[in-house]
Motif scaffolding. Structure first.
Motif, short mmCIF file in Angstrom:
data_model
loop_
_atom_site.label_atom_id
_atom_site.label_comp_id
_atom_site.label_asym_id
_atom_site.label_seq_id
_atom_site.Cartn_x
_atom_site.Cartn_y
_atom_site.Cartn_z
N GLY A 10 -38.86 66.86 28.06
CA GLY A 10 -38.91 65.51 27.90
C GLY A 10 -38.76 64.67 26.73
N LEU A 11 -39.42 63.44 26.81
CA LEU A 11 -39.18 62.33 25.56
C LEU A 11 -40.71 62.28 25.14
CD1 LEU A 11 -37.58 60.29 23.90
CD2 LEU A 11 -38.15 58.80 25.90
N VAL A 12 -40.64 62.53 23.93
CA VAL A 12 -41.83 62.27 22.99
C VAL A 12 -41.77 61.71 21.74
CG1 VAL A 12 -41.79 64.82 22.13
CG2 VAL A 12 -44.07 63.75 22.61
N GLN A 13 -42.72 61.04 21.15
CA GLN A 13 -42.75 60.20 19.85
C GLN A 13 -42.82 61.39 18.84
OE1 GLN A 13 -45.86 57.29 20.36
NE2 GLN A 13 -44.24 55.78 20.92
N PRO A 14 -42.53 61.17 17.59
CA PRO A 14 -42.93 62.19 16.63
C PRO A 14 -44.13 62.17 16.53
CG PRO A 14 -41.16 60.53 15.92
CD PRO A 14 -41.67 60.18 17.20
N GLY A 15 -44.73 63.45 15.97
CA GLY A 15 -45.86 63.90 15.80
C GLY A 15 -46.68 64.18 16.94
N ARG A 16 -46.23 64.23 18.30
CA ARG A 16 -46.95 64.35 19.58
C ARG A 16 -46.49 65.90 19.52
NH1 ARG A 16 -48.82 59.60 22.05
NH2 ARG A 16 -49.78 61.18 23.18
N SER A 17 -46.98 66.20 21.10
CA SER A 17 -46.94 67.68 21.50
C SER A 17 -46.15 67.66 23.03
CB SER A 17 -48.45 68.23 21.76
OG SER A 17 -49.10 68.19 20.38
N LEU A 18 -45.67 68.88 23.29
CA LEU A 18 -45.29 69.22 24.41
C LEU A 18 -45.33 70.71 24.78
CD1 LEU A 18 -41.66 67.48 24.90
CD2 LEU A 18 -43.65 67.01 26.12
N MET A 82 -45.60 73.29 21.60
CA MET A 82 -45.26 72.48 20.21
C MET A 82 -45.97 71.30 19.83
SD MET A 82 -41.00 72.59 21.46
CE MET A 82 -41.26 71.48 23.24
N ASN A 83 -46.50 71.41 18.68
CA ASN A 83 -47.27 70.39 18.14
C ASN A 83 -46.38 69.82 16.96
OD1 ASN A 83 -49.19 71.16 19.85
ND2 ASN A 83 -50.15 72.49 18.55
N GLY A 84 -46.86 68.70 16.43
CA GLY A 84 -46.19 68.05 15.28
C GLY A 84 -44.87 67.89 15.44
N LEU A 85 -44.31 67.46 16.63
CA LEU A 85 -42.93 67.29 17.01
C LEU A 85 -42.17 66.47 15.80
CD1 LEU A 85 -43.03 67.73 20.67
CD2 LEU A 85 -41.67 69.31 19.25
N LYS A 86 -40.96 66.88 15.35
CA LYS A 86 -40.33 65.98 14.64
C LYS A 86 -38.83 65.52 15.09
CE LYS A 86 -41.93 68.78 10.67
NZ LYS A 86 -41.67 69.49 9.50
N PRO A 87 -38.12 64.57 14.66
CA PRO A 87 -36.92 64.35 15.44
C PRO A 87 -35.79 65.44 15.43
CG PRO A 87 -37.93 62.40 14.24
CD PRO A 87 -38.71 63.48 14.04
N GLY A 103 -30.40 94.27 29.63
CA GLY A 103 -29.49 93.26 29.30
C GLY A 103 -30.45 92.06 28.77
N THR A 104 -29.95 91.00 28.49
CA THR A 104 -30.34 89.64 28.33
C THR A 104 -30.04 88.61 29.21
OG1 THR A 104 -30.23 90.14 25.86
CG2 THR A 104 -30.54 87.83 26.31
N TYR A 105 -31.03 87.86 29.59
CA TYR A 105 -31.01 86.71 30.57
C TYR A 105 -31.44 85.27 29.80
CZ TYR A 105 -30.66 90.73 33.56
OH TYR A 105 -30.42 91.99 34.20
N TRP A 106 -30.77 84.27 30.50
CA TRP A 106 -30.95 82.95 29.86
C TRP A 106 -31.32 82.07 31.07
CZ3 TRP A 106 -31.00 81.92 24.65
CH2 TRP A 106 -30.32 82.80 24.03
N GLY A 107 -32.31 80.93 30.71
CA GLY A 107 -32.78 79.93 31.55
C GLY A 107 -31.59 78.97 31.56
N GLN A 108 -31.87 77.93 32.46
CA GLN A 108 -30.83 76.61 32.36
C GLN A 108 -30.85 75.65 31.25
OE1 GLN A 108 -33.40 77.04 34.16
NE2 GLN A 108 -34.33 74.81 34.27
N GLY A 109 -31.91 75.92 30.65
CA GLY A 109 -32.18 74.96 29.57
C GLY A 109 -32.97 73.57 29.84
N THR A 110 -33.90 73.42 29.13
CA THR A 110 -34.60 71.90 29.29
C THR A 110 -34.65 71.08 27.91
OG1 THR A 110 -36.86 71.07 30.00
CG2 THR A 110 -36.70 73.10 28.48
N GLN A 111 -34.26 69.78 28.19
CA GLN A 111 -34.30 68.81 27.20
C GLN A 111 -35.38 68.47 26.45
OE1 GLN A 111 -31.12 67.59 25.57
NE2 GLN A 111 -32.47 66.78 24.20
N VAL A 112 -35.42 68.42 25.19
CA VAL A 112 -36.59 67.89 24.36
C VAL A 112 -36.42 67.13 23.54
CG1 VAL A 112 -38.23 68.52 22.54
CG2 VAL A 112 -38.08 70.07 24.54
N THR A 113 -36.50 65.68 23.48
CA THR A 113 -35.99 64.64 22.56
C THR A 113 -37.18 64.02 21.79
OG1 THR A 113 -34.28 64.03 23.97
CG2 THR A 113 -35.01 62.43 22.69
N VAL A 114 -37.17 63.79 20.61
CA VAL A 114 -38.37 63.41 19.84
C VAL A 114 -37.68 62.30 19.27
CG1 VAL A 114 -40.17 63.93 17.97
CG2 VAL A 114 -39.14 65.74 19.50
N SER A 115 -38.34 61.17 19.74
CA SER A 115 -37.83 59.82 19.04
C SER A 115 -38.94 58.75 19.19
CB SER A 115 -36.57 59.43 20.02
OG SER A 115 -36.05 58.26 19.56
#
Length: 116
Positions: A10-18, A82-87, A103-115
């Protein structure tokens, strides 16, 4: 086959956590490592953190002291606190499972936006 379902971005402000979660299902057996990677726009995918089935962890230098990886083997789930998130942490975060000898497997990905 192995399926990975990620959540928690998700979208989070700098310094916050996810907290990211990734639940694995399917043909999971044996020794396997779970981890998180990320890819920022215009950059290569890079390791964030991994954790072995025995609990041994490995972190990228850029996240040491701020991020914590953990897993629940009973639920086949891996977490990334994730604590202390940065841009500069802004990226698509991918869950990864590496099964020894399979073998190796991957997820579809999740967006993290720090702003702000």
């Amino acid at each position: 086959q192995v399926q990975l379902v990620e959540s928690g971005g998700g979208l989070v402000q700098p310094g916050r956590s996810l907290r990211l979660s990734c639940a694995a299902s399917g043909r999971l057996f044996g020794i396997y490592t779970m981890g998180w990677y990320r890819q920022a726009p215009g950059k290569q995918r890079e390791l964030v953190a991994t954790i072995t089935s025995g609990g041994r962890t490995n972190y990228a230098d850029s996240v040491k002291g701020r991020f914590t990886i953990s897993r629940d083997n009973a639920k086949n789930t891996v977490y990334l606190q994730m604590n202390g998130l940065k841009p500069e942490d802004t990226a698509v975060y991918y869950c990864n499972v590496a099964i020894l000898g399979v073998g190796t497997y991957w997820g579809q990905g999740t967006q993290v936006t720090v702003s702000s």
